[in-house]
Design a protein around this motif. Structure first.
Motif, short mmCIF file in Angstrom:
data_model
loop_
_atom_site.label_atom_id
_atom_site.label_comp_id
_atom_site.label_asym_id
_atom_site.label_seq_id
_atom_site.Cartn_x
_atom_site.Cartn_y
_atom_site.Cartn_z
N SER A 1 0.86 -1.24 0.00
CA SER A 1 -0.11 0.11 0.08
C SER A 1 1.02 1.27 0.03
O SER A 1 1.96 1.33 0.77
CB SER A 1 -0.79 0.00 1.02
OG SER A 1 -1.84 1.05 1.05
N TYR B 1 -10.80 2.22 6.86
CA TYR B 1 -10.07 2.10 5.67
C TYR B 1 -8.72 2.72 5.56
O TYR B 1 -8.24 3.57 6.58
CB TYR B 1 -10.47 2.62 4.36
CG TYR B 1 -12.14 2.44 4.15
CD1 TYR B 1 -12.29 1.13 3.90
CD2 TYR B 1 -12.93 3.22 4.30
CE1 TYR B 1 -13.73 0.61 3.79
CE2 TYR B 1 -14.28 2.85 4.10
CZ TYR B 1 -14.70 1.86 3.79
OH TYR B 1 -15.99 1.48 3.56
N THR B 2 -7.51 2.24 5.03
CA THR B 2 -6.30 2.67 5.16
C THR B 2 -5.74 3.38 3.60
O THR B 2 -4.93 4.16 3.61
CB THR B 2 -5.10 1.52 5.15
OG1 THR B 2 -5.41 0.53 4.43
CG2 THR B 2 -5.27 0.90 6.65
N THR B 3 -6.43 2.99 2.50
CA THR B 3 -6.10 3.58 1.26
C THR B 3 -7.07 4.61 1.09
O THR B 3 -7.99 4.86 1.45
CB THR B 3 -6.25 2.64 0.26
OG1 THR B 3 -7.75 2.22 0.30
CG2 THR B 3 -5.39 1.46 0.15
N ASN C 1 -10.33 4.16 -1.02
CA ASN C 1 -11.69 3.49 -0.19
C ASN C 1 -12.15 4.80 0.66
O ASN C 1 -13.17 4.73 1.10
CB ASN C 1 -10.95 2.37 0.70
CG ASN C 1 -10.91 1.10 -0.14
OD1 ASN C 1 -11.15 1.17 -1.34
ND2 ASN C 1 -10.21 0.17 0.28
N ASP D 1 -15.63 5.91 0.46
CA ASP D 1 -16.29 5.07 1.73
C ASP D 1 -16.52 3.73 1.35
O ASP D 1 -17.87 3.27 1.50
CB ASP D 1 -17.45 5.83 2.08
CG ASP D 1 -18.01 5.51 3.45
OD1 ASP D 1 -17.06 4.80 4.05
OD2 ASP D 1 -19.29 5.67 3.84
N SER D 2 -15.77 2.94 0.54
CA SER D 2 -16.18 1.49 0.26
C SER D 2 -14.93 0.88 0.07
O SER D 2 -13.73 1.39 0.03
CB SER D 2 -17.05 1.67 -1.01
OG SER D 2 -16.09 2.21 -2.09
N ASN D 3 -15.10 -0.38 -0.32
CA ASN D 3 -13.93 -1.28 -0.12
C ASN D 3 -13.56 -1.70 -1.44
O ASN D 3 -13.31 -2.79 -1.95
CB ASN D 3 -14.01 -2.59 0.52
CG ASN D 3 -12.78 -3.31 1.30
OD1 ASN D 3 -11.85 -2.47 1.42
ND2 ASN D 3 -12.65 -4.48 1.27
N ILE E 1 -9.13 -4.04 -2.10
CA ILE E 1 -9.12 -4.99 -1.19
C ILE E 1 -7.93 -4.81 -0.22
O ILE E 1 -6.79 -4.97 -0.62
CB ILE E 1 -9.18 -6.46 -1.72
CG1 ILE E 1 -10.33 -6.45 -2.68
CG2 ILE E 1 -9.25 -7.54 -0.77
CD1 ILE E 1 -10.27 -7.79 -3.52
N GLU E 2 -8.18 -4.64 0.89
CA GLU E 2 -6.97 -4.31 2.13
C GLU E 2 -6.88 -5.37 3.09
O GLU E 2 -7.83 -5.82 3.66
CB GLU E 2 -7.39 -2.95 2.72
CG GLU E 2 -7.80 -1.70 1.94
CD GLU E 2 -8.25 -0.48 2.72
OE1 GLU E 2 -8.16 0.69 2.14
OE2 GLU E 2 -8.27 -0.74 4.19
N HIS E 3 -5.71 -5.68 3.14
CA HIS E 3 -5.45 -6.59 4.26
C HIS E 3 -3.94 -5.88 4.86
O HIS E 3 -3.05 -5.91 4.32
CB HIS E 3 -4.81 -7.88 3.53
CG HIS E 3 -6.06 -8.70 3.21
ND1 HIS E 3 -7.12 -9.13 4.09
CD2 HIS E 3 -6.74 -8.91 1.81
CE1 HIS E 3 -8.08 -9.86 3.37
NE2 HIS E 3 -7.79 -9.89 2.07
#
Length: 389
Positions: free
Chosen positions: A276, A314-316, A319, A323-325, A328-330
């Motif tokens: 990221s 969220y971190t990105t 997103n 305000d949505s995923n 795909i954040e891990h």
């Protein structure tokens, strides 16, 4: 004839100095020869004729523990930067991103010469974490150039002028030629391909290299025909190349390119697995479905959790803005090879889902772009702090 106005630009890492290089071009376009530059940065700013006054190597730092370990180095570079600014006495100093380093530079300049105007370009993400930084920044600089539309109220509450200029990253990425990239590198038109991006900081390579490689290894165990494309970020390109040379977990036919081929590489792949950072926004701009991975140092992560620092789910940036995923954040405890592999395989298995995500990413970044010409808009504000031509 009066001496040209002097703009001093400070950028402590790659993403920041790319913004700096864009700003230099826009200021020259607006002011012609009646402007001069000095600063601290890297190769991109040097290519614009602004060599660095201070070595920025080792200043791309994320997390409290890394910051503590680098404290002496950072303190030394801050002192050198402040000394060079005071010696040159510029009309305005533009401090780009890199909160901790830039705050120390700003405080040093303020203390030594309060007459020098200070502009912060890219504010700390107070909408997501540590809102108290807004008050600190307002007391330290004269103006904030924001790259997101929704953070101004956090700063104007404390009397800091804020201008939303847009995000130059969203304009910098051109639409690449995926077919030409595949032809150049012997990648069949029908072959599925996954982009692998390790990050641009040495600390990211230390923390992320193995987890990303293990994830790719797991995906390839189920999809041996999948082709892997790697774009190396300039600051860590040599480090990663050396590791890949001796890494037997990676197939022999991986395609490794430098940043010069980034746009074409993005256009050639079905999805990306990426550390990221700014590159996630670049991928979103071009509609590449992405699995984003990140790990901080564990002590830093524990402190973040204990102090409840993170305010956003969220971190990105993409997103957060949508305000949505969409990406795909891990992150941290969820950043495991199995989860990254599973998320990547899920995207590979569904062309329709990849299409839908790609469209949504492009729409989200179009919204984030604002009116466009972000660097020109930033230059307009900087010019307001310069003496008349």
């Amino acid at each position: 004839m009066t001496a040209p106005a002097l703009v001093y630009i400070v950028a402590a890492e790659r993403s920041g100095e790319l913004l700096g290089a864009d700003l230099i071009r826009s200021l020259r376009k607006a002011r012609g020869e009646n402007i001069a530059f000095a600063g601290v940065g890297g190769a991109a700013m040097a290519a614009e004729g602004v060599p660095t006054a201070v070595d920025i190597d080792g200043l791309a730092i994320i997390g409290w523990i890394d910051g503590l370990l680098a404290y002496r180095r950072v303190k030394e570079r801050v002192a050198l930067t402040v000394a060079d600014i005071i010696a040159r006495k510029p009309d305005v100093v533009v401090l780009i991103d890199s909160w901790g380093f830039m705050l120390r530079v700003a405080l040093g300049v303020r203390d030594a010469d309060p007459s020098i105007k200070l502009i912060k370009y890219v504010g700390p993400q107070v909408f997501a974490t540590r809102p108290g930084r807004a008050k600190t920044l307002a007391a330290t600089v004269d103006h904030l150039l924001s790259i997101v539309s929704f953070d101004a109220p956090f700063y104007t509450e404390f009397g800091l002028p804020v201008t939303f200029v847009g995000n130059p990253t969203l304009e910098r990425m051109t639409v690449g030629d995926g077919a030409a990239f595949r032809a150049r590198h012997g990648l069949a038109p029908e072959a599925q391909a996954m982009l692998l991006l390790f990050g641009s900081r040495p600390s990211e390579i230390r923390r992320m290299y193995n987890v990303l490689v293990r994830a790719v290894e797991r995906v390839l165990s189920h999809r041996p025909d999948l082709k892997i494309v790697i774009v190396l970020a300039e600051p860590v390109a040599q480090i990663v190349r050396e590791r890949l040379k001796i890494d037997t977990r990676m197939p022999n036919d991986i395609i490794i390119v430098d940043e010069a081929e980034k746009a074409d590489a993005f256009a050639s792949v079905d999805l990306a697995l990426a550390c990221s950072g700014t590159v996630i926004t670049e991928l979103a701009t071009t509609g590449v479905p992405t699995v984003a991975a990140y790990r901080l140092g564990w002590i830093t992560w524990a402190l973040i959790r204990m102090l409840n620092v993170m305010k956003s789910p969220y971190t990105t940036l993409v997103n957060m803005a949508s305000d949505s995923n969409l990406v795909i954040e891990h992150v941290q405890t969820r950043c495991t090879s199995d989860r990254l592999a599973s998320a990547s395989e899920g995207l590979l298995a569904s062309p329709e889902r990849r299409r839908e995500i790609g469209q949504a990413l492009r729409a989200a970044t179009d919204e984030m772009r604002g009116e466009g010409k972000a660097s020109d808009r930033a230059a307009e504000i900087v010019l307001q702090y310069l003496p008349a031509a």
